[in-house]
Design a protein around this motif. Structure first.
Motif, PDB file in Angstrom:
ATOM      1  N   LYS A 152      -3.668   8.725  28.167  1.00 12.62           N
ATOM      2  CA  LYS A 152      -2.848   8.820  26.669  1.00 12.62           C
ATOM      3  C   LYS A 152      -3.042   8.127  26.108  1.00 12.62           C
ATOM      4  O   LYS A 152      -3.173   7.111  25.928  1.00 12.62           O
ATOM      5  CB  LYS A 152      -2.040   8.830  27.850  1.00 12.62           C
ATOM      6  CG  LYS A 152      -0.853   9.828  28.601  1.00 12.62           C
ATOM      7  CD  LYS A 152       0.382   9.295  29.711  1.00 12.62           C
ATOM      8  CE  LYS A 152       0.915  10.517  30.206  1.00 12.62           C
ATOM      9  NZ  LYS A 152       2.466  10.453  30.290  1.00 12.62           N
ATOM     10  N   GLN A 153      -2.619   9.173  24.810  1.00  9.28           N
ATOM     11  CA  GLN A 153      -2.409   8.841  23.353  1.00  9.28           C
ATOM     12  C   GLN A 153      -1.437   7.938  23.597  1.00  9.28           C
ATOM     13  O   GLN A 153      -0.113   7.940  24.136  1.00  9.28           O
ATOM     14  CB  GLN A 153      -2.355   9.566  22.775  1.00  9.28           C
ATOM     15  CG  GLN A 153      -2.582   8.695  21.467  1.00  9.28           C
ATOM     16  CD  GLN A 153      -3.117  10.040  20.574  1.00  9.28           C
ATOM     17  OE1 GLN A 153      -3.166  11.297  20.468  1.00  9.28           O
ATOM     18  NE2 GLN A 153      -3.858   9.453  19.424  1.00  9.28           N
ATOM     19  N   SER A 154      -1.774   6.253  23.006  1.00  7.81           N
ATOM     20  CA  SER A 154      -0.525   5.571  23.351  1.00  7.81           C
ATOM     21  C   SER A 154       0.096   5.681  21.833  1.00  7.81           C
ATOM     22  O   SER A 154      -0.372   5.876  20.925  1.00  7.81           O
ATOM     23  CB  SER A 154      -1.128   4.019  23.810  1.00  7.81           C
ATOM     24  OG  SER A 154      -1.930   4.273  22.114  1.00  7.81           O
ATOM     25  N   SER A 157      -2.051   4.063  18.897  1.00  9.47           N
ATOM     26  CA  SER A 157      -3.008   4.989  18.343  1.00  9.47           C
ATOM     27  C   SER A 157      -2.495   5.897  17.597  1.00  9.47           C
ATOM     28  O   SER A 157      -2.922   6.226  16.562  1.00  9.47           O
ATOM     29  CB  SER A 157      -3.509   5.098  19.606  1.00  9.47           C
ATOM     30  OG  SER A 157      -3.416   6.204  20.354  1.00  9.47           O
ATOM     31  N   THR A 158      -1.123   6.788  17.988  1.00  7.76           N
ATOM     32  CA  THR A 158      -0.552   7.915  17.413  1.00  7.76           C
ATOM     33  C   THR A 158       0.143   6.891  15.638  1.00  7.76           C
ATOM     34  O   THR A 158      -0.184   7.343  14.760  1.00  7.76           O
ATOM     35  CB  THR A 158       0.495   8.147  17.837  1.00  7.76           C
ATOM     36  OG1 THR A 158      -0.280   8.434  19.132  1.00  7.76           O
ATOM     37  CG2 THR A 158       1.456   9.343  17.115  1.00  7.76           C
ATOM     38  N   THR A 161      -2.617   6.907  13.922  1.00 10.64           N
ATOM     39  CA  THR A 161      -3.010   8.158  12.884  1.00 10.64           C
ATOM     40  C   THR A 161      -2.489   8.376  12.131  1.00 10.64           C
ATOM     41  O   THR A 161      -2.422   9.032  10.790  1.00 10.64           O
ATOM     42  CB  THR A 161      -3.302   9.129  14.214  1.00 10.64           C
ATOM     43  OG1 THR A 161      -4.270   8.733  15.462  1.00 10.64           O
ATOM     44  CG2 THR A 161      -4.133  10.312  13.986  1.00 10.64           C
TER      45      THR A 161
END
Length: 190
Positions: A152-154, A157-158, A161
């Motif tokens: 899953k994208q943490s 990191s989101t 982004t």
């Protein structure tokens, strides 16, 4: 499509996973400092497993936590791994498929090599301070060595982004210029 309420299926987010085997990846393996109930500073080895989502099993993407404690009277072998049970540390490496006989400069180097390695974790339920909890009772090599787990994208990191600085800006408009009166809802073509 509707559904019928069934309170026997209700579970809290902190409910225990059933006893048994889970195919996992080692997500983290690190030393942590903590203060016990007596106010004493201690260090333990925390291993965090994530239940694989590329294997058909329950609790996909769930976490299992395992803690190794330093020995009260460490042997010479235990001292090589900062006083933790040498046999427990070696069982972790063996289950993760690390090469037998490889030399490591430090426990930290060994722990880094464990990250994202597949293992099969056996959970039993135990009791501590009157509370039931999950305990890792056994570590074995995986039955599924080909890993296709999707992480899953943490949130961090989101955040990276979406929190990028804007490279160019539109020129500022003087106040009260560039605005257009919008028609009343009845006049809109849709």
């Amino acid at each position: 499509m509707g559904f019928k309420a069934n309170w026997s299926e209700a579970a809290q987010s902190n409910s225990l996973k059933p006893e048994g085997d889970y195919e996992c990846l080692i997500a983290k393996a690190e030393e942590r400092d903590y203060t016990n109930s007596k106010g004493e500073e201690k260090t333990c080895l925390n291993i965090s497993f994530i239940i694989r989502n590329d294997v058909e099993q329950g609790y996909k993407n769930g976490h299992i936590f395992h803690t190794l404690w330093k020995r009260r009277e460490p042997t010479e072998n235990d001292k090589q791994v900062k006083g933790y049970g040498f046999n427990q540390v070696m069982a972790l490496g063996k289950a993760a498929g690390l090469p037998d006989g490889k030399d490591y400069d430090s426990l930290e180097q060994f722990l880094e090599e464990l990250i994202k390695k597949p293992v099969r974790v056996t959970i039993k339920h135990g009791e501590w301070n009157g509370e039931k909890r999950e305990e890792v009772s056994w570590l074995n090599p995986t039955k599924f060595p080909t890993v296709k787990h999707t992480f899953k994208q943490s949130q961090s990191s989101t955040a990276q982004t979406y929190a990028q600085p804007q490279q160019s800006y539109a020129p500022a408009q003087p106040a009260n210029q560039g605005f257009v009166d919008m028609p009343i809802d009845d006049d809109l073509p849709f």
